[in-house]
Structure formats: C-alpha cells, structure tokens
Design a protein around this motif. Structure first.
Motif, mmCIF file in Angstrom:
data_model
loop_
_atom_site.group_PDB
_atom_site.id
_atom_site.type_symbol
_atom_site.label_atom_id
_atom_site.label_comp_id
_atom_site.label_asym_id
_atom_site.label_seq_id
_atom_site.Cartn_x
_atom_site.Cartn_y
_atom_site.Cartn_z
ATOM 1 N N ILE A 177 -18.238 40.363 -22.716
ATOM 2 C CA ILE A 177 -18.470 40.604 -21.243
ATOM 3 C C ILE A 177 -19.785 40.726 -20.933
ATOM 4 O O ILE A 177 -20.871 41.116 -21.388
ATOM 5 N N GLY A 178 -20.315 39.881 -19.665
ATOM 6 C CA GLY A 178 -21.651 39.657 -19.470
ATOM 7 C C GLY A 178 -22.327 38.519 -19.946
ATOM 8 O O GLY A 178 -23.394 37.841 -19.327
ATOM 9 N N SER A 179 -21.651 37.739 -20.821
ATOM 10 C CA SER A 179 -22.122 36.348 -21.451
ATOM 11 C C SER A 179 -20.938 35.333 -21.020
ATOM 12 O O SER A 179 -20.973 34.209 -21.545
ATOM 13 N N VAL A 180 -19.910 35.487 -20.359
ATOM 14 C CA VAL A 180 -18.884 34.607 -20.648
ATOM 15 C C VAL A 180 -19.017 33.407 -19.764
ATOM 16 O O VAL A 180 -19.908 33.529 -18.777
ATOM 17 N N SER A 181 -18.860 32.385 -20.441
ATOM 18 C CA SER A 181 -19.394 31.211 -19.891
ATOM 19 C C SER A 181 -18.575 30.749 -18.572
ATOM 20 O O SER A 181 -17.584 31.013 -18.168
ATOM 21 N N LEU A 182 -19.486 29.974 -17.791
ATOM 22 C CA LEU A 182 -19.073 29.443 -16.537
ATOM 23 C C LEU A 182 -18.030 28.255 -16.882
ATOM 24 O O LEU A 182 -17.196 27.690 -15.602
ATOM 25 N N VAL A 183 -17.736 27.924 -18.010
ATOM 26 C CA VAL A 183 -16.961 26.560 -18.467
ATOM 27 C C VAL A 183 -15.833 27.176 -19.502
ATOM 28 O O VAL A 183 -16.335 27.453 -20.402
ATOM 29 N N ASN A 184 -14.882 27.165 -18.987
ATOM 30 C CA ASN A 184 -13.706 27.602 -19.945
ATOM 31 C C ASN A 184 -12.461 26.752 -19.926
ATOM 32 O O ASN A 184 -11.611 27.039 -19.055
#
Length: 148
Positions: A95-102
C-alpha cells in the motif's frame, strides 16, 4: 518496473519515472515533494468485492471515497478496501506504492484527474513515482467506470 515500462513503451505513452530518496506515503507528502497541487497526486486503492478485485485511481483531493457510489457503478452488493496483505498478493506491491497501471484488474478512474496535464502516482516500487497524462491511464488500464 520492467513490466510497467514495457506496457508504457508498447502503447507509445509519454511518461517519466521519478526517483526520490524518501518514500512518499500520502497525497500531501507527494504534492509537497514534487511541488504540485494535491489534486495531481493519484493514489491507487485496491477494492475487494464479491465480483473480485478492482483498482480505484483517485485524485489526491477527492476526499473520502463513498463506497456506495462504487457499489452502484459496478453493480455489487459489497465493496471494501483490500487488506495490506491482499493488496500485496494482487499487485506485488505494498500500500502506498501500488502502480497506476494494473493490467488484468478492472479499474475505476476519477474524472477529476482530467483537470491536469499530468498526474503522479505509484509504479509498484517504493521511492519511485510515475508521471503520466490522465488520458493515458485510460489507454493502459481496463476501465470499468468513472467517479467524480
């Protein structure tokens, strides 16, 4: 991060990976660090429903997310934030680094991000930030709907 970069390159997306010494934990910290308005920060939240996992990319100034709006949008009975462990299992990041591209995760996008030429969010790797156009987020994610 190689997977992220290859997706962006394949789609011919203009982007920048910004490295920083300190981990950014909140939208306000990101805004302060990059000298941008808080609305340009774009945290990615992972939601859990009876239909499965969804990503929600919101503008940093969105405020508290109304899960009832999300329920109606994607036609589910229950929506909750995924636990830190579930986030890590699904995204391979904390949490806190989850990518904008999934890729592979249905995504709900905040229309308010379109107020800006570029937004800033996670890459999946702590101490790095992705700078990208909001319209390009639509191109590289599986958009299920919009809020805002």
């Amino acid at each position: 991060m190689d997977k992220l970069i290859s997706i962006l390159e394949e789609q011919d997306i203009e982007y920048e990976i910004l490295e920083h010494r300190e981990q950014i934990n909140t939208a306000q910290e990101g805004a302060d660090y990059f000298g941008i308005v808080i609305g340009q920060t774009a945290p990615t939240l992972i939601l859990k429903t009876e239909k499965g996992i969804y990503a929600l990319i919101v503008s940093g100034d969105y405020g508290r997310v109304n899960l009832d709006i999300i329920k109606e949008l994607i036609s589910v009975e229950q929506v909750k934030l995924a636990s830190p462990k579930e986030v890590e299992q699904v995204t391979s990041s904390k949490i806190g680094s989850v990518s904008l591209v999934n890729p592979g995760i249905p995504t709900i996008l905040d229309n308010q991000l379109n107020r800006y030429a570029f937004v800033y969010g996670g890459t999946g790797i702590p101490q790095t930030t992705l700078k990208i156009r909001p319209s390009d987020l639509e191109r590289v994610n599986e958009i299920e709907g919009y809020i805002g």
